[in-house]
Write an enzyme that holds these catalytic residues in place. Structure first.
Site, PDB file in Angstrom:
ATOM      1  CE  LYS A 151      -3.985   1.977   2.505  1.00  0.00           C
ATOM      2  NZ  LYS A 151      -4.889   1.837   3.665  1.00  0.00           N
ATOM      3  CB  SER A 174      -8.246   3.624   2.639  1.00  0.00           C
ATOM      4  OG  SER A 174      -7.400   3.000   3.583  1.00  0.00           O
ATOM      5  CB  SER A 234      -8.603   0.825   5.559  1.00  0.00           C
ATOM      6  OG  SER A 234      -9.298   2.030   5.476  1.00  0.00           O
TER       7      SER A 234
END
Lengths: 495, 95
Positions: free
Chosen positions: A76, A151, A175
């Site tokens: 990420k 997210s 997330s």
């Protein structure tokens, strides 16, 4: 090959059937063919091939190879990798290259993993759909008109679409778990303090936690083991032994007691999601678990408490982006709106840099947090939210005296359409209604695939456990995984 | 409670964010609906409840007071939006 698990890839590399270089070439091809999904925000094929060749050389020479030797792991875009772009999918950090590695990155390198690109995300991890990205949204590999959740949407989609067998995300209010659920993969949010946050670009420091995405639980256990444990560079990382998660995964839990959370089956829950989760309850009952209905009476205050605590911490954490030492600085910050001529030039430089660098959701949360902490309101909002937070934690403590694991849906709905919730921030916030309380309480949570809707969209089952009970969480989930084949389903496009 | 445009403009200044008049109107509306929603927290009886700042209790973590490797000056300056050979450059702070 691109849909293999990490365990399968390791076996094939160990036997000499394939090399890491061949694996990453195939995955790079796949990422290139599926560019329209917009999974990666930075992908450097040459650097990836170099890493793979280095591990192949080690293996060929008979040198010891780490537990993730040659396995690609997508990262990420909020985890610092020394010298490589790390932007949090924000204009604010365009071109930023960290001067050091996050601890989890150091550990992946030590395990001989291949760092396989940076994945798209909601800007600074604020969002539930990956639509709040300066690079545009990621598409859900199961249905490209839908969001991948957020997210950590890019990290979930990377695994679902067969671009990487493993990825890392972060979970502040759901997330990891929510995108895992709507992309049909496994996602684990460890206990707060289980994994070092050093080098994780902070959003809400008392809630953020790094965790793995994978196709199945064996891979999840493998990656968790590689990243977990105390780190002197993160004072909130906890000094507790790290169990051998892969080793114990197949030991079925004894006298398993499962709590079905009453409040997670209320209004707003999609009927197909509800019935898939009920099927899972039946499966556990048949497997011999004791099923109990459990109440977490303060659950409904999770989202409101979170939307005070998280923005408050975010307003403080993101104060560092002021255009002075790194990040975006505006070219022109001369007065433009009424009253600005009275503001000092340096302050104006900061205000304009931040206005240009941040997207609307980040600005909204910074302002909400600034308001909640401002003189006259801190008691009413911030301190009240922290008191409710203790009540939420108290609900969990009481529940875990009765049962070992709590069960419910991960997300109230399957993946929603792109654009469906962007106009109304509150409707977006409610995507995390079942995941958010675990962050407030600090407990671990896991989402595993447990079904597909009539429209062929993945459904996630959420399991929650007491602090540091990841081992029991994984073993409990494994009972379900062993009896079903949902974890072997792949989106058609990824065939 | 209801936040006015002026209240939100004050918050924006505290938060060091320039907002245009149009943004101000949008944010005011959105922040008001969020603040109304979080007002549900007032329903909870929290009399005598200790605030919880962290899910997991960790206190007084000590380490040896030993010097580590600092960032080199060049590493620290490498991402600066404006710099010279030895420091960050910003608009004048003092008149």
């Amino acid at each position: 090959m691109s849909q293999d698990t990490a365990v399968a890839m390791l076996a094939r590399m160990e036997s000499g059937e394939v090399t890491s270089e061949e694996i990453v070439r195939s995955l790079l091809d796949r990422a290139d063919r599926e560019r329209r999904l917009n999974v990666f925000v930075h992908l450097d094929p040459d650097h990836i091939l170099d890493q793979a060749r280095a591990v192949d050389r080690k293996r060929k020479a008979g040198e010891p190879v780490g537990p993730l030797g040659g396995v690609p792991v997508a990262i990420k875009d909020l985890l610092c990798v020394r010298g490589e772009p790390t932007t949090c999918s924000s204009r604010m950090l365009k071109g930023f290259r960290p001067p050091y590695d996050a601890t989890v990155i150091e550990r992946l390198k030590a395990a001989d993993a291949i760092l396989f690109g940076k994945t798209n995300m909601d800007e600074f991890a604020m969002g539930s759909s990956t639509e709040n990205s300066a690079y545009g949204p990621t598409l859900n590999p199961w249905d490209e008109s839908r969001v991948p959740g957020g997210s950590s949407g890019g990290s979930a989609a990377a695994v679902a679409a067969g671009m990487a067998p493993l990825s890392l995300g972060s979970d502040t209010g759901g997330s990891i778990r929510q995108p895992a659920a709507v992309c049909g993969v496994v996602g684990l949010k460890p206990t707060y303090g289980r994994v070092s946050r050093y080098g994780l670009i902070a959003f809400a420091s008392s809630l953020d936690q790094i965790g793995p995405f994978a196709h199945d639980l064996a891979d999840t256990a493998l990656l968790l083991k590689a990243i977990a444990g105390r780190d002197p560079k993160d004072a909130t990382s906890v000094d507790q032994p790290v169990p051998d998660y892969p080793e114990t995964l197949d030991k079925p839990p004894e006298n398993l007691r499962i709590g079905v959370v009453r409040e997670f089956f209320g209004e707003g829950l999609d009927p197909e999601v509800a019935s898939a989760v009920q099927e899972a309850v039946k499966l556990y009952e048949k497997a011999g678990a004791t099923i109990k209905e459990v109440s977490l009476p303060h659950s409904k205050y999770g989202v409101p408490a979170y939307y005070i605590v998280a923005p408050a911490e975010c307003s403080s954490n993101l104060a560092r982006y002021d255009g002075t030492t790194y990040g975006h600085r505006a070219e022109d910050y001369s007065p433009k709106y009424p009253g600005e001529e009275n503001i000092a030039e340096l302050v104006r430089m900061m205000m304009v840099s931040r206005a240009e660098g941040f997207g609307p959701e980040v600005k909204r949360r910074i302002m909400l947090g600034t308001f909640a902490l401002s003189a006259g309101y801190a008691d009413q909002y911030y301190n009240k939210a922290l008191q409710v937070r203790r009540k939420i934690r108290g609900d969990f403590d009481a529940a875990f005296r009765e049962v070992d694991v709590l069960l419910g849906p991960t997300s109230p709905t399957p993946a929603f359409k792109l654009g469906e919730r962007t106009a109304d921030p509150l409707s977006m916030y409610l995507s995390d209604i079942y995941t958010i309380t675990a962050n407030l309480a600090g407990i671990p949570g896991l989402s595993i695939p447990c079904g597909l809707t009539s429209q062929n969209l993945p459904i996630g089952l959420q399991l929650l456990a007491a602090p540091f009970a990841e081992e029991s969480l994984l073993r409990t989930a494994r009972v379900f995984e062993r009896a079903t084949d949902w974890h072997t389903r792949r989106p058609q496009s990824a065939g | 409670m209801s936040l006015s445009n002026d209240d939100v403009a004050k918050v924006a200044l505290l938060a060091r964010l320039r907002v245009s008049p149009e943004e101000l109107a949008t944010f005011t509306g959105q922040l008001n609906s969020i603040v109304d929603y979080v007002a549900h927290l007032q329903e909870v009886d929290t009399e005598g409840v200790e605030p919880l700042a962290h899910g997991i209790d960790v206190r007084n973590v000590f380490r040896d007071d030993a010097r580590g490797e600092p960032l080199s000056r060049e590493d620290a300056l490498a991402n600066a939006p404006k710099r010279n050979a030895t420091g960050f450059l910003v608009p004048a702070v003092l008149e």
